[in-house]
Structures are given as C-alpha cells and as structure tokens.
Design a protein around this motif. Structure first.
Motif, PDB file in Angstrom:
ATOM      1  N   ASP A 186     -19.122  -3.194 -11.909  1.00 47.22           N
ATOM      2  CA  ASP A 186     -19.507  -4.337 -11.362  1.00 47.22           C
ATOM      3  C   ASP A 186     -19.905  -5.147 -12.570  1.00 47.22           C
ATOM      4  O   ASP A 186     -21.028  -5.119 -13.067  1.00 47.22           O
ATOM      5  CB  ASP A 186     -20.617  -4.249 -10.313  1.00 47.22           C
ATOM      6  CG  ASP A 186     -21.343  -5.197  -9.988  1.00 47.22           C
ATOM      7  OD1 ASP A 186     -21.039  -6.671 -10.277  1.00 47.22           O
ATOM      8  OD2 ASP A 186     -22.367  -5.143  -8.933  1.00 47.22           O
ATOM      9  N   LYS A 237     -12.205  -0.192 -14.293  1.00 48.35           N
ATOM     10  CA  LYS A 237     -11.709  -1.442 -13.313  1.00 48.35           C
ATOM     11  C   LYS A 237     -12.852  -1.615 -12.283  1.00 48.35           C
ATOM     12  O   LYS A 237     -12.930  -2.687 -11.615  1.00 48.35           O
ATOM     13  CB  LYS A 237     -10.692  -1.128 -12.604  1.00 48.35           C
ATOM     14  CG  LYS A 237      -9.436  -1.261 -13.758  1.00 48.35           C
ATOM     15  CD  LYS A 237      -8.011  -1.203 -12.893  1.00 48.35           C
ATOM     16  CE  LYS A 237      -7.869   0.194 -12.304  1.00 48.35           C
ATOM     17  NZ  LYS A 237      -6.463   0.923 -12.219  1.00 48.35           N
ATOM     18  N   PHE A 238     -13.626  -0.716 -12.046  1.00 49.63           N
ATOM     19  CA  PHE A 238     -14.849  -0.633 -10.901  1.00 49.63           C
ATOM     20  C   PHE A 238     -16.047  -1.079 -11.271  1.00 49.63           C
ATOM     21  O   PHE A 238     -16.936  -0.954 -10.561  1.00 49.63           O
ATOM     22  CB  PHE A 238     -14.588   0.769 -10.198  1.00 49.63           C
ATOM     23  CG  PHE A 238     -13.361   0.895  -9.672  1.00 49.63           C
ATOM     24  CD1 PHE A 238     -12.899   0.192  -8.281  1.00 49.63           C
ATOM     25  CD2 PHE A 238     -12.513   1.636 -10.208  1.00 49.63           C
ATOM     26  CE1 PHE A 238     -11.755   0.354  -8.080  1.00 49.63           C
ATOM     27  CE2 PHE A 238     -10.984   1.994  -9.727  1.00 49.63           C
ATOM     28  CZ  PHE A 238     -10.982   1.426  -8.609  1.00 49.63           C
ATOM     29  N   ARG A 289      -8.516   1.985  -1.675  1.00 48.72           N
ATOM     30  CA  ARG A 289      -8.131   1.422  -3.082  1.00 48.72           C
ATOM     31  C   ARG A 289      -9.373   0.647  -3.710  1.00 48.72           C
ATOM     32  O   ARG A 289      -9.542   0.728  -5.068  1.00 48.72           O
ATOM     33  CB  ARG A 289      -7.041   0.577  -2.730  1.00 48.72           C
ATOM     34  CG  ARG A 289      -5.805   0.561  -3.569  1.00 48.72           C
ATOM     35  CD  ARG A 289      -4.661  -0.258  -2.946  1.00 48.72           C
ATOM     36  NE  ARG A 289      -4.066  -0.796  -4.258  1.00 48.72           N
ATOM     37  CZ  ARG A 289      -3.026  -1.588  -3.977  1.00 48.72           C
ATOM     38  NH1 ARG A 289      -2.266  -1.695  -2.735  1.00 48.72           N
ATOM     39  NH2 ARG A 289      -2.292  -2.150  -4.953  1.00 48.72           N
ATOM     40  N   GLU A 290     -10.014  -0.200  -2.878  1.00 45.52           N
ATOM     41  CA  GLU A 290     -11.069  -1.125  -3.432  1.00 45.52           C
ATOM     42  C   GLU A 290     -12.447  -0.332  -3.824  1.00 45.52           C
ATOM     43  O   GLU A 290     -12.870  -0.439  -4.850  1.00 45.52           O
ATOM     44  CB  GLU A 290     -11.689  -2.058  -2.300  1.00 45.52           C
ATOM     45  CG  GLU A 290     -10.612  -3.276  -2.515  1.00 45.52           C
ATOM     46  CD  GLU A 290     -10.946  -3.797  -0.906  1.00 45.52           C
ATOM     47  OE1 GLU A 290     -11.994  -3.668  -0.198  1.00 45.52           O
ATOM     48  OE2 GLU A 290      -9.902  -4.648  -0.597  1.00 45.52           O
ATOM     49  N   GLN A 291     -12.350   1.030  -3.259  1.00 41.23           N
ATOM     50  CA  GLN A 291     -13.571   1.806  -3.747  1.00 41.23           C
ATOM     51  C   GLN A 291     -13.247   2.615  -4.966  1.00 41.23           C
ATOM     52  O   GLN A 291     -14.304   3.414  -5.405  1.00 41.23           O
ATOM     53  CB  GLN A 291     -13.854   2.830  -2.580  1.00 41.23           C
ATOM     54  CG  GLN A 291     -14.681   2.082  -1.373  1.00 41.23           C
ATOM     55  CD  GLN A 291     -16.114   2.719  -1.466  1.00 41.23           C
ATOM     56  OE1 GLN A 291     -16.428   3.959  -1.499  1.00 41.23           O
ATOM     57  NE2 GLN A 291     -16.945   1.954  -1.031  1.00 41.23           N
ATOM     58  N   SER A 294      -6.441   0.095   2.046  1.00 37.57           N
ATOM     59  CA  SER A 294      -6.740  -0.782   1.097  1.00 37.57           C
ATOM     60  C   SER A 294      -8.503  -0.824   0.643  1.00 37.57           C
ATOM     61  O   SER A 294      -8.800  -1.055  -0.402  1.00 37.57           O
ATOM     62  CB  SER A 294      -6.644  -2.526   1.390  1.00 37.57           C
ATOM     63  OG  SER A 294      -7.360  -2.667   2.937  1.00 37.57           O
ATOM     64  N   GLN A 295      -9.326  -0.100   1.834  1.00 40.72           N
ATOM     65  CA  GLN A 295     -10.474  -0.091   1.585  1.00 40.72           C
ATOM     66  C   GLN A 295     -10.792   0.909   0.396  1.00 40.72           C
ATOM     67  O   GLN A 295     -11.681   1.045  -0.339  1.00 40.72           O
ATOM     68  CB  GLN A 295     -11.171   0.503   2.641  1.00 40.72           C
ATOM     69  CG  GLN A 295     -11.469  -0.708   3.931  1.00 40.72           C
ATOM     70  CD  GLN A 295     -11.955  -0.096   5.050  1.00 40.72           C
ATOM     71  OE1 GLN A 295     -11.487   0.891   5.838  1.00 40.72           O
ATOM     72  NE2 GLN A 295     -13.010  -0.528   5.680  1.00 40.72           N
ATOM     73  N   ASN A 313       0.790  -1.110   0.189  1.00 39.33           N
ATOM     74  CA  ASN A 313      -0.049  -0.014  -0.040  1.00 39.33           C
ATOM     75  C   ASN A 313       0.688   1.364   0.243  1.00 39.33           C
ATOM     76  O   ASN A 313       0.312   2.101  -0.611  1.00 39.33           O
ATOM     77  CB  ASN A 313      -1.042   0.006   1.177  1.00 39.33           C
ATOM     78  CG  ASN A 313      -2.104  -0.923   0.736  1.00 39.33           C
ATOM     79  OD1 ASN A 313      -2.815  -0.893  -0.056  1.00 39.33           O
ATOM     80  ND2 ASN A 313      -2.182  -1.855   1.698  1.00 39.33           N
ATOM     81  N   GLN A 353     -16.032   3.319  -7.888  1.00 38.50           N
ATOM     82  CA  GLN A 353     -17.068   2.461  -7.643  1.00 38.50           C
ATOM     83  C   GLN A 353     -18.368   2.989  -7.800  1.00 38.50           C
ATOM     84  O   GLN A 353     -19.585   2.443  -8.144  1.00 38.50           O
ATOM     85  CB  GLN A 353     -16.850   1.693  -6.133  1.00 38.50           C
ATOM     86  CG  GLN A 353     -16.187   0.482  -6.255  1.00 38.50           C
ATOM     87  CD  GLN A 353     -16.718  -0.410  -5.188  1.00 38.50           C
ATOM     88  OE1 GLN A 353     -17.697  -0.469  -4.793  1.00 38.50           O
ATOM     89  NE2 GLN A 353     -15.986  -1.571  -4.946  1.00 38.50           N
TER      90      GLN A 353
END
Ligand code: GLU
Length: 478
Positions: free
Chosen positions: A343, A340-341, A265-267, A262-263, A61, A372
């Motif tokens: 769904d 990339k985000f 990053r994922e969002q 990381s949260q 990270n 996202q």
C-alpha cells in the motif's frame, strides 16, 4: 480416435467466478489430457441480461489463469460455425424451420394471456406442473395467421423414455411426459437456450459437454432435439455443485469467501494456486498430493474421478495452497510479486530504500498467504511510533523488562556494526546476563525494539529496522 472438442460456454451476464472457472478448467483439462481442443463460445442471446465488459473480463481472467482457448471468436476456425450466439440468429431460424417441415415443431399463436389462462385452469384442476396443451398443433380457428406473431414450439412425443449416459451420474433416464412442448424460437426471432445450445454444439462438432449440474434438467430437451434432427449426441458430464460453508450453492452472497477471480487477483493470489485449488473442486487425483501445476494436472486428469457429491469451497484451503505456491517462487520472483501489493499510500518507499525493502519482504516469505497481507506486517518498519495499551501491558508483565531494556540500549550504542550476527550475540548475551531464555527473553526484547508483539526473526528484524529507529523506539517507552 476422433479429436476431442470441449467447450466452455459462458453467458456474458457476469464476470469469471469460482463456479464458472471450475467449468472452464475441467473442460480445458479434459480436452488437453486427450490432446483435444478447448473452445470458448459466448452464449449471448439474452441481450437484456448481457453486462458490458463481461466478455473481455472473462477472457482476461482466463488468460491470467492459463486457461487458453484453442478457438473462440477471437481465434475462429472455419467449418465450426460462429463462436458467438448473437451472430447466429438466422442459422437458428433455419434450423427451426427445418423442424417445422419435419413436423417436429410447430408455430404457436397463443398470446401470453391465453397461455396464462390455460395454466390457471390446469392448476385449478390440481395439476402441479402445467404444460402447454398443444392447442396450436391442430388449431384451425385463426384468421389472417400470417399477420400474427408466433413462437415456435418443439412437438414433444408423449411417453417416450430417453436415456443418457452421464460421466458423473451414470445412466440417467427420463420420460418425455414430464416435458411440455417448449419454445425453441421466440416471437422476436431469438432462439431459446435449449435450442441454440444444441445447434451450436452440433455446428462446432463438440464431443463432450462438461457443465454444472444445474443444466441436468435441460438435458432431456436437448436430447430430444438431437433425436429430432437425427444427430449424434455428445457425451454429457454434469459436475456436482460447489457449496459454501452453510451448504448453499457458492455465490456472490456466500459470506466468508470471495467469489470473483478478479477479487483474488487483487488480493495477491497466484494464478497457479487458483488453478490448483479449483481443479480439486469436484475432482480429485489418486493419492494424497495436493499441490499440482497445470502441466501435472493435464497429465493426471481422469474423467472417472469426478466426485458424485457436492464439493465445499474452503477459503482457508485456498489460502494455504496460495501460501505454498508463494513459497515455491524464487526470491526475486517473490519480491517482484509481493511488491505490487504494498500500500504505497501508507508505506512510502524512497528510492534509496529499494534494496532494503527487498530484504524486508524476504523476511515474510515463509508466512505470507497472499500478496496484500504484506501490509499487515510493514508497520514496524515504517509507521510504528507508539505501542498500544495491550502491548504495553504485555511488556510490563515481564519482571526484568526495564533493566533489560536499559542494558540492551547501552549495548546497542556500543555496537560497531549493526549486523544480524552481532545482534544475535547481543540477544544471547542479554539472556545470559538476566538468566532468561525462550519467550521470557525474546518477547520483551521484541516489544521494546519493534513496539510490537509479533514479527519475523528477531535479529533480522532489528537489523532491518535500523539502529536509529530502534533507539527511538526504546526511548519512546517509559
Ligand atoms: N451458457 C450456459 C451457462 O452459462 C452454459 C450452458 C452449457 O454449458 O450448455 O450456464
């Protein structure tokens, strides 16, 4: 000038979060501003609390954020000791023995039960902060001592005044009488944090210690150890707390904000945005500007501008900064990032739709706050078949909606090509025919074409939804 050497010293008991990222980042900026070195050292002596994968995840990270270490256990440099405390047990022991020789530390054979008794006794006498009695400093009653286990304690001199000059807090003074003889090496051979940290900072020739203010209460003990060895102290800089909206220290339990990098990053947050926002937690540049690249921050960093009061982590501000960084991306980078985000379970993009989806994504470039979020906007292009009741109500609140819809449909059927310009003209023509403009014109058209009250630019949206689906949408309304 001596080369600055600053370090971030995580314990691998958890993952990279807002709080420890701020510490890493300030050390990094401080070092880089002065062309110094930024070092990552792993403080893993508390073996039971170490979490699998934490070290790798911290590095991963940090790399993602662009906080690169000049030295770490992955990139060690000769002459600065080891970059991981668990590889230094022998070294700490040697230093502890040296303090015993110097009579600045001593072996303590007291058992936990004896220590507890002593504590209870002191409390019963009204002592609020019990301290070790120094019993073992002069003890002669023990037999076969070589067979007994012991801790090594630091021999704190009474009533000494120590001063440190903290970059954030200025001069801080403390009296050694507030500190009892603390353990530096436990009976299992493991050094305590306050001891190991001094040995490490000395071995690594650390010039500045920048860390969270929760460590200020540890500093006196560390200062005494520096003095005992006759070593020069680094410059201390204790950053004020980061608090949440309830004014408590930001933690994973803080209600409205995500805590771990990381949260984010994922969002779908951008590393540049996180770097930018976190640099403003407890530090501020001159002037009103809020958006800064890493390079700019390195340039303008100023250690005299750390805040003296706590900083509030504001998730909405973070979102705003991210949206600004997303807007800065050129179209291609923006598309590649947001894609990339999507769904893909919900929105299945077929091979032939690949170019089309790029145009759809561009429609939202000005409004997306994070990757996202795109999924909240794609319904109208994919799944939407029916309107919810509330939207039907809104449509029916416009008096001419049905006539407009019938007219619009017949005009669409006559269009030769389905391009943005023609659709704009058609909307305009509809407005003239029904003597409507603004919301009175756009809202009903938006609802009967897209089946939704919200969306980006209307003509572009209609074009991208496509003639066939628009006609189907209109037909679904009765
Ligand atoms: N390992 C400590 C922590 O994670 C850092 C101590 C220090 O920076 O001195 O809080």
């Amino acid at each position: 000038m001596k080369k600055f050497r600053l370090r971030y010293a995580p314990s691998p008991t958890g993952f990279l979060h807002i709080g420890n990222t701020r510490t890493a980042l300030m050390n990094f900026l401080y070092a880089k501003h002065y062309n110094g070195d930024f070092i990552v050292r792993i403080e893993d002596t508390d073996l039971e609390r170490n979490v699998d994968g934490a070290i790798e995840s911290q590095f991963d990270n940090m790399d993602w954020l662009g906080i690169f270490a000049d030295e770490s256990f992955k990139k060690p440099k000769d002459g600065f000791g080891k970059y991981m405390q668990s590889q230094k047990f022998e070294i700490y022991k040697n230093y502890a023995d040296k303090l015993i020789q110097l009579k600045k530390a001593y072996k303590c054979y007291c058992t936990p039960e004896e220590l507890e008794k002593e504590r209870e006794y002191q409390i019963s006498k009204g002592i609020i902060a019990p301290q070790y009695s120094k019993k073992c400093l002069t003890r002669t009653d023990l037999k076969n001592v070589e067979k007994l286990s012991f801790n090594i304690r630091f021999n704190v001199k009474e009533n000494r005044i120590f001063k440190i000059n903290d970059i954030v807090r200025g001069e801080v003074e403390f009296n050694s009488k507030e500190i009892g003889d603390f353990v530096i090496l436990k009976s299992n051979g493991i050094a305590t944090y306050n001891f190991a940290v001094v040995i490490d900072d000395y071995d690594m020739k650390i010039t500045h210690v920048v860390r969270g203010e929760e460590h200020i209460s540890n500093t006196p003990k560390q200062v005494m150890i520096y003095e005992a060895f006759g070593w020069n102290m680094p410059i201390f800089c204790h950053l004020t707390l980061i608090i949440d909206e309830t004014k408590k220290k930001l933690s994973k339990r803080s209600g409205n904000s995500m805590f771990f990098i990381s949260q984010y990053r994922e969002q779908g947050y951008l590393p540049e945005a996180i770097f930018n926002y976190i640099s403003l937690l407890g530090w501020s540049p001159k002037g009103e500007q809020e958006l800064f690249s890493k390079e700019e921050l390195i340039k303008i960093f100023d250690e005299n501008r750390f805040s003296k009061s706590p900083s509030t982590f504001d998730p909405n501000k973070m979102k705003w900064i991210n949206s600004q960084w997303m807007k800065k991306l050129d179209d291609l980078n923006y598309i590649n990032f947001v894609k990339k985000f999507i769904d893909i379970k919900k929105f299945n993009i077929k091979e032939k739709e690949k170019k089309w989806i790029n145009d759809v994504l561009l429609l939202f470039k000005k409004e997306l706050e994070f990757g996202q979020q795109v999924n909240e906007h794609l319904d109208i292009f994919f799944n939407k078949e029916n309107m919810d009741l509330q939207t039907i109500e809104v449509l029916k609140s416009f008096s001419n909606w049905k006539d407009m819809m019938i007219y619009f449909k017949s005009q669409i059927q006559n269009l030769n090509s389905f391009e943005e310009e023609e659709l704009k003209d058609l909307i305009k023509k509809t407005g003239e025919k029904f003597s409507l403009k603004g919301k009175e014109l756009f809202m009903p058209i938006r609802i009967f074409t897209t089946l939704s009250e919200h969306g980006p630019e209307l003509a572009k949206t209609i074009k991208l939804i496509g003639k066939q689906k628009i006609l189907k949408n209109i037909d679904s309304i009765n």
